[in-house]
Design an enzyme around this catalytic site. Structure first.
Site, PDB file in Angstrom:
ATOM      1  N   GLU A 261       0.897  -1.308  -0.228  1.00 45.16           N
ATOM      2  CA  GLU A 261       0.071  -0.089  -0.095  1.00 45.16           C
ATOM      3  C   GLU A 261       0.726   1.173  -0.184  1.00 45.16           C
ATOM      4  O   GLU A 261       0.567   2.154  -0.628  1.00 45.16           O
ATOM      5  CB  GLU A 261      -0.981   0.025   1.200  1.00 45.16           C
ATOM      6  CG  GLU A 261      -2.108  -1.086   1.118  1.00 45.16           C
ATOM      7  CD  GLU A 261      -2.831  -0.937  -0.136  1.00 45.16           C
ATOM      8  OE1 GLU A 261      -3.306  -0.160  -0.292  1.00 45.16           O
ATOM      9  OE2 GLU A 261      -3.172  -2.072  -0.575  1.00 45.16           O
ATOM     10  N   TRP A 264       2.182   1.714  -3.395  1.00 49.78           N
ATOM     11  CA  TRP A 264       1.086   2.254  -4.404  1.00 49.78           C
ATOM     12  C   TRP A 264       0.968   3.758  -4.278  1.00 49.78           C
ATOM     13  O   TRP A 264       0.956   4.415  -5.431  1.00 49.78           O
ATOM     14  CB  TRP A 264      -0.348   1.644  -3.979  1.00 49.78           C
ATOM     15  CG  TRP A 264      -1.263   2.082  -5.007  1.00 49.78           C
ATOM     16  CD1 TRP A 264      -2.491   2.854  -4.680  1.00 49.78           C
ATOM     17  CD2 TRP A 264      -1.467   1.493  -6.136  1.00 49.78           C
ATOM     18  NE1 TRP A 264      -3.284   2.932  -5.778  1.00 49.78           N
ATOM     19  CE2 TRP A 264      -2.849   2.106  -6.868  1.00 49.78           C
ATOM     20  CE3 TRP A 264      -0.961   0.574  -6.817  1.00 49.78           C
ATOM     21  CZ2 TRP A 264      -3.181   1.705  -7.942  1.00 49.78           C
ATOM     22  CZ3 TRP A 264      -1.311   0.207  -8.375  1.00 49.78           C
ATOM     23  CH2 TRP A 264      -2.468   0.926  -8.777  1.00 49.78           C
ATOM     24  N   TRP A 292     -20.045  11.397 -21.208  1.00 53.38           N
ATOM     25  CA  TRP A 292     -20.323  11.975 -19.743  1.00 53.38           C
ATOM     26  C   TRP A 292     -21.570  12.706 -19.675  1.00 53.38           C
ATOM     27  O   TRP A 292     -21.879  13.539 -20.503  1.00 53.38           O
ATOM     28  CB  TRP A 292     -19.137  12.863 -19.480  1.00 53.38           C
ATOM     29  CG  TRP A 292     -17.764  12.259 -19.760  1.00 53.38           C
ATOM     30  CD1 TRP A 292     -16.741  12.369 -20.468  1.00 53.38           C
ATOM     31  CD2 TRP A 292     -17.334  11.148 -18.856  1.00 53.38           C
ATOM     32  NE1 TRP A 292     -15.701  11.676 -20.472  1.00 53.38           N
ATOM     33  CE2 TRP A 292     -15.921  10.623 -19.075  1.00 53.38           C
ATOM     34  CE3 TRP A 292     -17.843  10.577 -17.667  1.00 53.38           C
ATOM     35  CZ2 TRP A 292     -15.319   9.851 -18.639  1.00 53.38           C
ATOM     36  CZ3 TRP A 292     -17.178   9.486 -17.017  1.00 53.38           C
ATOM     37  CH2 TRP A 292     -15.893   9.152 -17.365  1.00 53.38           C
ATOM     38  N   ASN A 330     -11.134   3.030   2.422  1.00 53.75           N
ATOM     39  CA  ASN A 330     -10.759   2.748   0.880  1.00 53.75           C
ATOM     40  C   ASN A 330     -11.448   2.101   0.029  1.00 53.75           C
ATOM     41  O   ASN A 330     -11.603   2.437  -1.132  1.00 53.75           O
ATOM     42  CB  ASN A 330      -9.149   2.329   1.057  1.00 53.75           C
ATOM     43  CG  ASN A 330      -8.513   2.464  -0.371  1.00 53.75           C
ATOM     44  OD1 ASN A 330      -8.598   3.363  -1.057  1.00 53.75           O
ATOM     45  ND2 ASN A 330      -8.236   1.289  -1.077  1.00 53.75           N
ATOM     46  N   TRP A 348     -14.685  11.826 -13.786  1.00 56.18           N
ATOM     47  CA  TRP A 348     -14.074  11.630 -12.561  1.00 56.18           C
ATOM     48  C   TRP A 348     -13.542  12.942 -12.129  1.00 56.18           C
ATOM     49  O   TRP A 348     -13.347  12.999 -10.771  1.00 56.18           O
ATOM     50  CB  TRP A 348     -12.934  10.735 -12.907  1.00 56.18           C
ATOM     51  CG  TRP A 348     -11.783  11.138 -13.924  1.00 56.18           C
ATOM     52  CD1 TRP A 348     -11.643  10.925 -14.998  1.00 56.18           C
ATOM     53  CD2 TRP A 348     -10.696  12.119 -13.355  1.00 56.18           C
ATOM     54  NE1 TRP A 348     -10.561  11.457 -15.684  1.00 56.18           N
ATOM     55  CE2 TRP A 348      -9.943  12.256 -14.689  1.00 56.18           C
ATOM     56  CE3 TRP A 348     -10.297  12.585 -12.186  1.00 56.18           C
ATOM     57  CZ2 TRP A 348      -8.680  13.164 -14.780  1.00 56.18           C
ATOM     58  CZ3 TRP A 348      -9.276  13.315 -12.076  1.00 56.18           C
ATOM     59  CH2 TRP A 348      -8.423  13.641 -13.542  1.00 56.18           C
ATOM     60  N   TRP A 371      -8.707   8.271  -8.546  1.00 55.00           N
ATOM     61  CA  TRP A 371      -9.968   8.425  -9.312  1.00 55.00           C
ATOM     62  C   TRP A 371      -9.748   8.051 -10.843  1.00 55.00           C
ATOM     63  O   TRP A 371     -10.495   7.175 -11.118  1.00 55.00           O
ATOM     64  CB  TRP A 371     -10.443   9.926  -9.108  1.00 55.00           C
ATOM     65  CG  TRP A 371     -11.382  10.242  -8.092  1.00 55.00           C
ATOM     66  CD1 TRP A 371     -11.083  10.554  -6.901  1.00 55.00           C
ATOM     67  CD2 TRP A 371     -12.706  10.195  -8.120  1.00 55.00           C
ATOM     68  NE1 TRP A 371     -11.894  10.544  -6.037  1.00 55.00           N
ATOM     69  CE2 TRP A 371     -13.338  10.324  -6.876  1.00 55.00           C
ATOM     70  CE3 TRP A 371     -13.617   9.574  -9.082  1.00 55.00           C
ATOM     71  CZ2 TRP A 371     -14.625  10.445  -6.363  1.00 55.00           C
ATOM     72  CZ3 TRP A 371     -15.064   9.738  -8.623  1.00 55.00           C
ATOM     73  CH2 TRP A 371     -15.454   9.969  -7.588  1.00 55.00           C
TER      74      TRP A 371
END
Length: 455
Positions: A261, A264, A292, A330, A348, A371
């Protein structure tokens, strides 16, 4: 007496702070004092969310206490404030940790140039990461676009041991401004400061690390460390966490999962370092522009999502947790993001902006690129055709509905797993909205849009 300036930014701590160590060593060499400076940047203050600002004020108060009440706060543009403070105290060096986000890099280059004109220097030591963004490259010399090989390179590269905490720092007494007032929108924020960060981390090592690999996906359990807030403000350095993980008495799979993690987080910082436009621009186009949703109906859908009134309990619980605490689990972040992009077909960027406005741990690289991961537009992102089913996710990761019932009071009278599908009950729970969309239908729309883009 001459002084050296320590410019605090995203490192609101005294332990494991290489820039502070360098500043103290420079001051001792010149028999000087250390000015601990934090600049309240007007541009950031006006743009940041109220929760982050309130947390920052609390964190600065904790840092000031650790500095013996001698942290110097100044408000204004760092490009002028920092050189002015340096000139006022006769400092030849301003020490700081390197910034890697786009705006921070531009700011530091401007400060460096002004200092140079005044025969002073900006000295950068360390960064907010175990391995500074931009340092790792593929065998072909290019930046990494895929996480797994990045993580392996990150592990192979390794990191330094935590820096020692300087003793008897000769803090200078200098005029300081009062911190501005900030009223959070959240009802309760995490406790701020370096001591709070270390207490939370040590509690997690004792009680949460063992079993983390499985429990981290369960929002109904206290299965995460919730250290993202403290990492975002630099109240603890990831190198400190990595050193403690290496010495932890816990299963290897749990240690490896937590370490991954952290990797990341550093992968996304590296991506933004090389692609600063990713803050607002999709790294990949995955659906046509007309996919969209826009207009009044789209705006109304966004408001329902933001208020936690979509009719999908797990989505609503997450959005209400965000409003109440300035934080969200998360796993739930992924679900609510997928719902916005692929069920409501909203870009997004709208969701990312909402998170930046409300999350205490909002960080440009992590927020924007996570995102993009959910939207399928980023590097090594979840494929666009992966659409999170909010009911399936709820059944799997909140099996008894405890998380939903905690944050959605209208559903507290619904027993067991039925809480995840209230529309199947004989009587609808009072005050709870109907589903705003049919997930199965919207999933097909999202996949059709994806197919049109490929065609």
């Amino acid at each position: 007496m001459p002084a050296t300036v320590m410019w605090f930014r995203r490192d609101l701590r005294l332990a494991d702070n290489p820039a502070l160590v360098a500043a103290v060593e420079a001051a001792r060499a010149d028999d000087a004092e250390v000015v601990g400076l934090y600049v309240l940047d007007d541009a950031l203050w006006s743009a940041a969310g109220a929760n982050r600002l309130a947390y920052l004020v609390d964190s600065l108060a904790a840092l000031d206490a650790a500095c013996g009440g001698r942290l110097v706060l100044r408000r204004g543009d760092p490009r002028s404030v920092v050189p002015d403070v340096a000139r006022a105290v006769g400092a030849r060096e301003v020490h700081a940790a390197a910034s890697h986000e786009p705006r921070g890099r531009r700011r530091d280059e401007a400060v460096r140039a002004v200092l140079a004109e005044r025969d002073a220097e900006l000295v950068e030591t360390g960064s907010a990461y175990a391995v500074s963004p931009g340092r790792l490259r593929t065998g072909g010399g290019t930046p990494y676009r895929v996480f797994t090989p990045f993580r392996q390179a990150w592990l192979d590269h390794g990191w330094r041991a935590p820096a020692h905490r300087p003793r008897e720092i000769p803090w200078a007494a200098l005029r300081s401004e009062d911190p501005p007032r900030a009223t959070p929108t959240a009802e309760r924020l995490p406790r701020a400061g370096e001591d709070a960060a270390r207490r939370r981390w040590h509690a997690f090592l004792r009680e949460g690390l063992a079993g983390y690999d499985e429990a981290r996906d369960r929002p109904d359990l206290a299965g995460t460390s919730a250290m993202s807030v403290h990492l975002r403000w630099g109240e603890v350095h990831p190198r400190t966490l990595l050193a403690d993980l290496a010495a932890a008495d816990a299963p290897g799979s749990d240690v490896a999962s937590y370490r991954s993690e952290l990797a990341w987080r550093e992968f996304h910082a590296d991506v933004l370092h090389h692609r600063p436009g990713a803050r607002t621009e999709s790294l990949r186009d995955v659906v046509p522009d007309d996919a969209w949703a826009t207009g009044p109906a789209a705006d109304a859908a966004f408001e329902a999502w933001a208020a936690g009134r979509t009719g999908y309990p797990l989505v609503d619980a997450g959005m209400r947790q965000l409003r109440a605490t300035g934080w969200m689990h998360n796993r739930v972040r992924m679900v609510v993001a997928s719902f916005l992009v692929k069920d409501l077909h909203l870009h997004w960027r709208r969701g990312a902006a909402h998170f930046m406005a409300h999350l205490v741990d909002a960080d440009v690289s992590q927020n924007q690129l996570n995102w993009q991961w959910v939207a399928g537009t980023g590097y090594d992102a979840a494929p666009y055709f992966r659409v999170f089913n909010p009911v399936t996710q709820a059944r799997k990761f909140d099996p008894e509905g405890d998380y939903v019932r905690r944050w959605v009071p209208e559903l507290r009278g619904v027993a067991g797993r039925a809480v995840h599908e209230p529309w199947r009950l004989d009587a609808a729970p009072a005050g709870y909205p109907d589903r705003m969309v049919d997930h199965a239908h919207e999933r097909r729309v999202a996949l059709d849009d994806f197919s049109r883009a490929r065609g």
